[in-house]
Design a protein around this motif. Structure first.
Motif, short mmCIF file in Angstrom:
data_model
loop_
_atom_site.label_atom_id
_atom_site.label_comp_id
_atom_site.label_asym_id
_atom_site.label_seq_id
_atom_site.Cartn_x
_atom_site.Cartn_y
_atom_site.Cartn_z
N ALA A 62 0.81 -1.13 0.10
CA ALA A 62 0.06 0.01 -0.01
C ALA A 62 0.94 1.24 0.08
N MET A 63 1.81 1.33 0.78
CA MET A 63 2.82 2.46 0.84
C MET A 63 3.57 2.48 -0.73
N GLN A 64 3.94 1.81 -1.24
CA GLN A 64 4.65 1.80 -2.30
C GLN A 64 3.71 2.50 -3.54
N GLU A 65 2.51 1.88 -3.43
CA GLU A 65 1.46 2.25 -4.37
C GLU A 65 1.13 3.64 -4.18
N ALA A 66 1.38 4.12 -3.05
CA ALA A 66 1.18 5.61 -2.61
C ALA A 66 2.22 6.44 -2.85
N GLY A 67 3.29 5.71 -3.34
CA GLY A 67 4.54 6.59 -3.96
C GLY A 67 5.63 6.69 -2.84
N TYR A 68 5.49 5.82 -1.73
CA TYR A 68 6.73 5.88 -0.77
C TYR A 68 7.62 4.76 -1.24
N LYS A 69 8.77 4.84 -0.85
CA LYS A 69 9.80 4.12 -1.02
C LYS A 69 10.41 3.22 0.09
N VAL A 70 10.41 1.82 -0.02
CA VAL A 70 10.95 1.20 0.92
C VAL A 70 12.21 0.41 0.61
N PRO A 71 13.16 0.63 1.27
CA PRO A 71 13.43 1.16 2.66
C PRO A 71 13.82 2.60 2.89
N GLU A 72 13.80 3.36 1.42
CA GLU A 72 14.50 4.89 1.46
C GLU A 72 13.39 5.84 2.45
N ASP A 73 12.22 5.66 2.15
CA ASP A 73 11.02 6.57 2.96
C ASP A 73 11.18 5.86 4.39
N VAL A 74 10.97 4.46 4.44
CA VAL A 74 10.59 3.88 5.87
C VAL A 74 11.13 2.48 5.67
N SER A 75 11.73 2.09 6.75
CA SER A 75 12.55 0.67 6.72
C SER A 75 11.45 0.02 7.54
N VAL A 76 11.19 -1.42 7.21
CA VAL A 76 9.93 -2.25 7.75
C VAL A 76 10.76 -3.62 8.18
N ILE A 77 10.24 -4.12 9.38
CA ILE A 77 10.82 -5.36 9.56
C ILE A 77 9.50 -6.23 10.19
N GLY A 78 9.47 -7.56 9.75
CA GLY A 78 8.39 -8.18 10.19
C GLY A 78 8.78 -9.37 11.08
N VAL A 79 7.83 -10.45 11.17
CA VAL A 79 8.19 -11.33 12.19
C VAL A 79 7.46 -12.83 11.57
N ASP A 80 8.42 -13.99 11.55
CA ASP A 80 7.91 -15.25 11.09
C ASP A 80 8.87 -15.68 10.26
N ASP A 81 9.26 -14.80 8.95
CA ASP A 81 10.10 -15.40 7.86
C ASP A 81 9.21 -16.36 7.11
N ILE A 82 8.17 -15.96 6.55
CA ILE A 82 7.17 -16.78 5.72
C ILE A 82 7.90 -16.76 4.22
N PRO A 83 7.90 -17.89 3.52
CA PRO A 83 8.25 -17.87 2.29
C PRO A 83 8.16 -16.76 1.46
N PHE A 84 7.06 -16.18 1.35
CA PHE A 84 6.50 -15.01 0.54
C PHE A 84 7.42 -13.94 0.88
N GLY A 85 8.04 -13.65 1.98
CA GLY A 85 8.73 -12.56 2.51
C GLY A 85 10.14 -12.30 1.57
N ALA A 86 10.73 -13.66 1.42
CA ALA A 86 11.93 -13.49 0.64
C ALA A 86 12.03 -13.21 -0.68
N VAL A 87 10.44 -13.14 -1.55
CA VAL A 87 10.55 -12.81 -2.94
C VAL A 87 9.88 -11.56 -3.27
N THR A 88 9.46 -10.64 -2.04
CA THR A 88 8.83 -9.53 -2.33
C THR A 88 9.75 -8.49 -2.73
N MET A 89 9.35 -7.62 -3.36
CA MET A 89 10.28 -6.39 -3.79
C MET A 89 9.93 -4.99 -2.83
#
Length: 333
Positions: free
Chosen positions: A256-283
């Motif tokens: 949602a943040m990317q679609e609104a024009g924000y860049k990750v991690p340039e504008d905001v760094s984000v860390i999750g929890v669990d390490d689900i497989p999908f998380g390794a292939v996101t951009m």
């Protein structure tokens, strides 16, 4: 009168009572005589014993309230169940799996005890304290998975959630971030509440400003749509860094943040929890606190085996800590 009531009167565990009345092994002769005397004095009617079997039988119960913590977490719980199944096969245990919810849980547990298994594994991610009382219906060894069930003398295997939230926050601080938000599930779940407590603890220690958490639905689509709303109405402006309750929330929020024009991690760094497989292939690929699902599944079976062998041991609470996996969604401030 129930086995648990007999146990309270005798000053022993329900498992010890079950062993005594079924002439099993694992307690001293003195303890056995004491329990049987209490049974006799209280005119307790011993329930029918299960038919003998060469193979032990466990029942795995998945407790579902809203499904967001169990079914919507992109295979996290499923991979733990897979490991539990593998461990049961290794020991030649039969494993029966049952789902229940808040309305059916009591009847489900009562039905299980009509033909008692050797042990019960309860996945209680979504179980709230108001429902803990029904656990008294289980009079065989039981292990609770993914819910600490605090202040009860019951075996549990959980993630070290407060530790995980604390370390995730500390990681962002060490990257130079001082404006650290929190993306929190909008539905109550004990493990997520504990992670938030870890975040709060570290933020207070660091004397950093604490803003109200950004509340998001704990599913990919839910977190995405909720974040879009908050961005459009101005209630949240991405900057600095953020800890998310889990990877699912983090990934939905990042989209949602990317679609609104924000860049990750340039504008905001984000860390999750669990390490689900999908998380390794996101951009970008998601930085996360990995939870070892094999360890959780293996320890769950091992604890219930130990409980069967040692019914008089005190309650055991096992915590599995997280491991930092650094990827592209975070960077130096």
């Amino acid at each position: 009168m129930t086995i648990r009531e007999i146990a309270r009167l005798a000053g022993v565990s329900p498992s010890a009572v079950s062993i005594a009345i079924n002439n099993g092994k694992g307690i001293s002769d003195e303890t056995r005589r004491h329990i049987l005397q209490v049974v006799k004095e209280n005119n307790y009617k011993v329930p029918k014993t299960r038919k003998s079997s060469k193979r032990h039988r466990f029942v795995l119960v998945k407790y579902l309230d809203h499904g967001l913590g169990v079914e919507e977490n992109q295979g996290f719980i499923t991979s733990i169940v897979d490991q539990i199944e593998a461990e049961c096969r290794r020991y030649s245990y039969d494993l029966q799996m049952i789902n229940c919810n808040g309305e059916t849980a009591k009847n489900t547990l009562e039905n299980i005890m009509q033909n008692p298994p050797e042990g019960v594994i309860l996945i209680a991610t979504e179980m709230l304290e108001i429902s803990y009382k029904m656990l008294d219906l289980i009079t065989v060894p039981i292990v609770i998975l993914d819910n600490g069930i605090k202040y009860k003398n019951i075996d549990t295997v959980v993630m070290a959630n407060e530790h995980i939230g604390y370390n995730a926050t500390d990681y962002l601080y060490n990257l130079g971030h001082r404006d650290i938000s929190y993306f929190k599930t909008s539905r109550q779940m004990h493990n997520c509440d504990e992670r938030y407590e870890g975040y709060l603890k570290r933020m207070r220690e660091l004397n950093l400003p604490i803003k109200p958490p950004v509340l998001l639905t704990a599913s990919l689509k839910g977190a995405y749509h909720d974040m879009k709303k908050q961005l459009s109405n101005g209630s949240f402006k991405p900057k600095g860094a953020a800890v998310a309750d889990n990877d699912t929330i983090a990934i939905g929020a990042i989209k949602a943040m990317q679609e609104a024009g924000y860049k990750v991690p340039e504008d905001v760094s984000v860390i999750g929890v669990d390490d689900i497989p999908f998380g390794a292939v996101t951009m970008p690929a998601l930085t996360t606190m990995r939870i070892n699902r094999e360890a959780l599944g293996t320890l769950t079976v091992e604890i219930i085996r130990k409980r069967i062998q040692n019914p008089t041991w005190p309650g055991m609470h096992i915590e599995v800590v997280g491991e930092l996996i650094e990827r592209g969604s975070t960077r130096q401030a």
